[in-house]
Design a protein around this motif. Structure first.
Motif, PDB file in Angstrom:
ATOM      1  N   GLU A   1       0.756  -1.561  -0.125  1.00 56.50           N
ATOM      2  CA  GLU A   1      -0.141  -0.076   0.168  1.00 56.50           C
ATOM      3  C   GLU A   1       1.231   1.449  -0.027  1.00 56.50           C
ATOM      4  N   TYR A   2       0.494   1.862  -0.989  1.00 58.62           N
ATOM      5  CA  TYR A   2       1.309   3.530  -0.783  1.00 58.62           C
ATOM      6  C   TYR A   2       0.782   4.984  -2.092  1.00 58.62           C
ATOM      7  N   GLY A   3       1.432   5.223  -1.674  1.00 57.06           N
ATOM      8  CA  GLY A   3      -0.012   6.494  -1.805  1.00 57.06           C
ATOM      9  C   GLY A   3       1.340   8.011  -1.146  1.00 57.06           C
ATOM     10  N   LEU A   4       0.131   9.182  -1.933  1.00 62.28           N
ATOM     11  CA  LEU A   4       0.408  11.028  -0.945  1.00 62.28           C
ATOM     12  C   LEU A   4      -0.989  11.584  -1.171  1.00 62.28           C
ATOM     13  N   HIS A   5      -0.657  11.973  -0.180  1.00 64.24           N
ATOM     14  CA  HIS A   5      -1.434  12.693   1.003  1.00 64.24           C
ATOM     15  C   HIS A   5      -0.728  14.896   0.842  1.00 64.24           C
ATOM     16  N   ALA A   6      -2.048  15.694   0.584  1.00 63.42           N
ATOM     17  CA  ALA A   6      -1.544  16.981   0.763  1.00 63.42           C
ATOM     18  C   ALA A   6      -2.640  17.555   0.295  1.00 63.42           C
ATOM     19  N   ILE A   7      -2.805  18.129   2.321  1.00 66.49           N
ATOM     20  CA  ILE A   7      -3.836  19.242   2.444  1.00 66.49           C
ATOM     21  C   ILE A   7      -3.337  20.300   2.827  1.00 66.49           C
TER      22      ILE A   7
END
Length: 789
Positions: free
Chosen positions: A391-397
């Protein structure tokens, strides 16, 4: 570098060799009546001793050897499903499960299904079925998801009528609450009387208390992950409930049969409509309303899109002198895409707005404040084979914090318009996680999260030695420093840059078929801080981002657990021990002014916190009588020492109980199905009283009694305990186009006057300070009629 390349090549070649003569079976699992995808369905091949579960969107993928294989599906509240599958090539198999009305709402599983749970390294996680929650007794007849999870081990509330919840001795602001992946800053209506979640619109509820996977971050205590239903794409359905103080209605149906659906649901209270009939409160108002919406559409076999929203509002009006309105607004677009039968992705674009307004008509001014964030998430689940999943990914807020605009409401007002300084920040993260079945007895979950927090330009005070809070050694008190000047930085300027690596680890060892041992470690970082002088969140509390004067909170948590099934899986036993420590936990100095403070750094000190405890959960899964007993023994403490040997710090630098410390927490939940028409349930709770600071002496000054307070949080409120009861009557309605249920409940059966607070005031006759006990709820009977057609 060369050695790393060889290791990677060896790993890939081994994986490919392992997959020879093996094929991928994948697909979606849904409800046969509604086409609603199902989260967490157990997909088992018992003869192979292999299995997996569906993800948050009902997708599964598993690698199997060639040949005829026996497939079993098992899921809460659904009839078991068995089918023989011929594995000769990679192929997709979408399956549907039939709801089983006669099945009890607790987990009923066979031996192989339970073994899968025992093997999983994931621990410190609790799930509740919405159907189970709806059977629980509820205050004023309104089903409450937040209050329901406080019946689980390690979870408490802030007291009677308090908002939020506390997990393993943590503060309410340390919980990450997600609704369809969108952040919810305030989870309560009417200051904690009800939650903002309409149970009719909810599909899945999961609470992570520890061992939190790498795809979650931003809070240091827990993650409450809630998903809304997608909507019925087979036929139109209407359901709802009529209560004494509130009602709800939910509509769902197909946009295009078997391909798309819609859902819209609303709730509203209406007690305020009857207040004008009562002379003493005729000018007062207190009500809430909310709206849930969702659209989903299947473009093709590889692409699905979702558009969901939530809007909620609370309004208080005290005799037209004081008005308070606040609420959450959320909009979310998601796109599911299958790159292959092994690689699933989800892209989310999320908007969230939490705003609050205070109108002091008697003082001729109002205060408006808000938190707005834009969130993008791209998550991948990669099923390499039956033993390895990535499981992998990127987040930005992107955040905008508007602490408030204070302005006069009348031209004659003496109040001057005052705009508190807006704050801007960007929180981003890259994460990766590996789930690996090491052998038949051991499984591993390992991952990491690289998080970053940028604080952008604004008007900012500068201080001597960059110290906004100084210590007066003569008076032994802290005082806000006088700023040298105020600098107005450009928005593009990065004032502060934080970067942290957050490792995650979990391991399970199944030494016997009916038991396993697990351990976990996780580090988490929280960049946002809730500054409050109350035990539970209120709308006027201040959210402060980390920056030049405030460092982020850092958590390290360790947990070990023992898990066992008894009597052919009729009973489950879970025992966990945990310890967690938190750095940079903020506390305010004595006499701090928090509301509308444009220099909040002048009243804050950073300290440390720690919590440790034991959690025991015993569940009965089968039979007419089901339920659980949960017991937690814990301690939660905080210390804020001086920054130098000359400073006293807070509480003289000594450890003191946090406001949410509960030494003993016992809850008993029982559900008894007497007949198909009658169902009974009861809850009993006991909690050690909350820590509180009492005056220990007083002295006279100009005919006034001035209290002198003891050490911080060294006393406690009286112990909290309560018994609730509910009866559900479902009359025989065969042949009718609708179904209905009557829910009769009694909250606080024996009328326990639990103390929400104890305050002291001066007795006019004696001139002495005396204790005044505030209790909110006595015995509260209620009746609700739930319907569906």
């Amino acid at each position: 570098m060369k050695q790393s390349f060889y290791c990677l090549a060896l790993f890939l070649s081994t994986s490919l060799a392992f997959c020879q003569d093996r094929h991928v079976l994948s697909g979606y699992i849904s409800d046969i009546e509604t086409n609603e995808t199902l989260i967490g369905v157990n997909v088992i091949f018992s003869e192979l001793k292999l299995g997996t579960t569906t993800n948050e969107y009902g997708f599964y993928s598993i690698t199997l050897p060639e040949g005829l294989q026996s497939l079993t599906l098992s899921y809460l509240g659904y009839a078991p499903f068995t089918e023989t599958v011929s594995i000769t090539k990679d192929f997709r198999l979408d399956l549907q499960l039939q709801p089983e009305a006669a099945q009890l709402e607790e987990v009923i599983v066979n031996e192989n299904i339970e073994q899968l749970n025992l093997k999983s390294p994931q621990m410190s996680v609790n799930s509740l079925a919405v159907a189970t929650i709806k059977k629980m007794p509820a205050v004023l007849g309104e089903v409450d998801i937040i209050k329901s999870i406080t019946l689980l081990p390690g979870v408490t509330n802030g007291g009677e009528g308090a908002s939020g919840f506390n997990v393993r001795g943590g503060a309410a602001d340390q919980n990450l609450i997600l609704l369809d992946e969108a952040i919810v800053f305030n989870s309560s209506h009417l200051f904690g009387f009800f939650s903002v979640f309409n149970p009719d619109a909810i599909k899945d509820i999961k609470l992570y208390k520890g061992g939190i996977p790498a795809n979650y971050g931003g809070r240091v205590s827990s993650v409450l992950n809630i998903y809304q239903k997608d909507g019925n794409s087979n036929k139109f359905i209407a359901q709802g409930g009529l209560g004494l103080i509130s009602s709800r209605l939910l509509l769902e149906g197909p946009l295009k049969k078997d391909q798309g659906s819609f859902l819209i649901g609303g709730r509203s209270s209406y007690v305020h409509l009857f207040l004008p009939l009562i002379e003493s409160v005729e000018d007062n108002k207190a009500y809430f309303y909310d709206l849930n919406t969702k659209l989903n559409y299947k473009i093709n076999d590889k692409n699905n899109i979702f558009l969901s929203g939530y809007f909620g509002r609370d309004v208080f009006d005290i005799a037209n002198l004081f008005n308070n309105a606040y609420g959450n607004s959320v909009a979310n677009f998601r796109w599911n895409h299958l790159f292959s039968n092994r690689l699933f992705s989800n892209l989310s674009l999320i908007y969230s707005d939490y705003d609050y307004n205070l109108d002091f008509s008697f003082a001729d001014f109002e205060w408006n404040s808000s938190i707005v964030n834009l969130n993008i998430k791209y998550d991948f689940k990669h099923y390499l084979n039956e033993k390895i999943k990535l499981e992998y990914g990127l987040h930005a807020i992107n955040y905008k914090f508007d602490p408030g605009l204070i302005r006069p409401t009348k031209e004659t007002s003496q109040i001057q318009t005052n705009k508190l300084t807006d704050k801007y920040a960007l929180e981003s993260a890259l994460y990766g996680g590996l789930n690996y079945q090491l052998n038949s007895k051991m499984s591993l979950q390992v991952g990491g999260r690289l998080s970053n927090f940028l604080r952008f330009g604004q008007k900012l005070n500068s201080y001597v030695n960059n110290t906004p809070l100084v210590y007066n050694s003569a008076l032994k008190i802290y005082q806000g420093a006088v700023p040298i000047n105020e600098i107005d930085y450009k928005r593009s300027t990065v004032l502060k840059d934080f970067t942290y690596f957050e490792p995650r680890l979990a391991l399970a060892y199944q030494n016997k078929a009916d038991q396993s041992f697990k351990l976990s470690y996780n580090r988490m970082v929280q960049y946002l801080h809730l500054i409050s002088n109350t035990n539970s969140p209120t709308p006027i509390d201040i959210w402060a981002p980390s920056g030049s004067f405030i460092d982020p909170q850092l958590l390290d948590q360790f947990a070990v657990g023992y898990f066992k099934t008894l009597a052919s899986n009729q009973y489950d036993v879970e025992l966990e021990l945990f310890y967690k420590s938190i750095q940079n936990r903020l506390d305010y100095i004595d006499g701090a002014e928090l509301i509308a403070n444009n220099a909040i750094e002048q009243v804050l000190l950073a300290g440390e916190a720690q919590a440790k405890g034991m959690e025991l959960l015993v569940k009965k899964n089968e039979g007419k009588l089901t339920g659980w007993i949960a017991y937690t023994l814990s301690r939660s403490e905080q210390r804020t020492p001086g920054r130098t040997p000359l400073e006293t710090g807070i509480n003289n630098g000594n450890w003191y109980f946090t406001p949410y410390d509960k030494t003993h927490d016992i809850s008993l939940t029982a559900n008894y199905e007497l007949t198909k028409k009658w169902n009974f349930s009861a809850n009993f709770l006991f909690q050690t009283g909350q820590p509180i600071t009492y005056p220990e002496a007083q002295y006279q000054f100009q005919n006034f009694s001035i209290p002198n307070y003891e050490a911080r949080n060294s006393s406690r409120l009286p112990n909290y305990h309560r018994l609730d009861f509910a009866a559900i009557y479902a009359p025989d309605q065969k042949g009718r186009p609708y179904t209905g249920k009557w829910v009769f409940s009694v909250f606080n059966v024996y009328n326990r006057q639990n103390a929400a607070n104890i305050r002291f005031q001066q007795n006019i006759e004696t001139g002495q300070n005396e204790a005044i006990r505030l209790s909110i709820f006595g015995i509260i009977p209620s009746v609700t009629y739930n319907f569906k057609f």
